[in-house]
Enzyme design. Sequence first.
Site, PDB file in Angstrom:
ATOM      1  CB  CYS A   1       5.049  13.806  -0.534  1.00 13.74           C
ATOM      2  SG  CYS A   1       3.324  13.315  -0.285  1.00 13.74           S
TER       3      CYS A   1
ATOM      4  CE1 TYR B   1       2.804   6.800   2.757  1.00 15.16           C
ATOM      5  CE2 TYR B   1       1.501   6.732   4.777  1.00 15.16           C
ATOM      6  CZ  TYR B   1       2.311   7.421   3.893  1.00 15.16           C
ATOM      7  OH  TYR B   1       2.630   8.740   4.136  1.00 15.16           O
TER       8      TYR B   1
ATOM      9  CD  GLU C   1       5.702   8.596  -0.143  1.00 12.79           C
ATOM     10  OE1 GLU C   1       5.153   9.519  -0.790  1.00 12.79           O
ATOM     11  OE2 GLU C   1       5.564   8.449   1.090  1.00 12.79           O
TER      12      GLU C   1
ATOM     13  CG  ASP D   1       7.449  15.285   3.239  1.00 10.36           C
ATOM     14  OD1 ASP D   1       6.796  15.390   4.286  1.00 10.36           O
ATOM     15  OD2 ASP D   1       6.999  15.550   2.118  1.00 10.36           O
TER      16      ASP D   1
ATOM     17  CE1 TYR E   1       7.647  11.337   2.030  1.00  8.49           C
ATOM     18  CE2 TYR E   1       8.987  11.199   4.012  1.00  8.49           C
ATOM     19  CZ  TYR E   1       7.745  11.173   3.409  1.00  8.49           C
ATOM     20  OH  TYR E   1       6.616  10.986   4.151  1.00  8.49           O
TER      21      TYR E   1
ATOM     22  CB  CYS F   1       1.451  19.948  -2.452  1.00  8.97           C
ATOM     23  SG  CYS F   1       2.349  19.807  -4.015  1.00  8.97           S
TER      24      CYS F   1
ATOM     25  CB  CYS G   1      16.156  21.439 -16.180  1.00  9.74           C
ATOM     26  SG  CYS G   1      17.075  20.014 -16.770  1.00  9.74           S
TER      27      CYS G   1
END
Length: 219
Positions: free
Chosen positions: A54, A85, A97, A132, A137, A202, A211
């Site tokens: 998202c 959208y 997105e 999601d 996504y 969120c 990482c």
Amino acid sequence: MLFGTTPRLPEPDEALKGRPEPAFTVPERHTVLGTPLRGPYPEGSEVADFAMGCFWGAERVFWQTEGVYTTLVGYQGGYSPNPTYEEVCSGLTGHTEAVRVVYDPAVVSYGELLKLFWESHDPTQGFRQGNDRGTQYRSAIHTHSAGQQQAAEASREAYQSVLDKAGLGTITTEILPAEDRPFYFAEGYHQQYLDKNPAGYCGIGGTGVSCPVGIASAG
């Protein structure tokens, strides 16, 4: 696009037609940083494009980063020009997105942005991110130079190595030249959504695996 219970990307001839011009306008300035969304940008600025679920939460990750001049959200990686959208959410445009990040490479490097990208979502989930679910996504990096392409690919390899050691899955992140799949602005209400709606959804969460620092540069 849902076929049974498994999302898949449409083929180009299956995608919605789209439109030659945007169906809406977007604000001139960033609500947090006060900088222009469309430019002009300062001389020496560089552009990076990331998709990590998202885009509401993803955009906030980057606008909070020192050295970032402006951020904006949109749709990238698909076939239908100037989608809305609702069209993207149908799965029939092929877009994901995305967040466009305009940054000062003297303050924050592309390698540091890549590190933030990998650590801020789970790149092993395919067509979903957390709760999601859908092709919009999926994880992706769209590069703006040969240096960015090389750095992104090297970072994916390096991060896969540490994910393997942690017993996690295979990275599904697409890495493609941005010139092959244009970035289209999302509607105005999506821009800096979590600044306008601080309690809003969120959806961003990483694997908990760091990482490696300095994994790549985009020289």
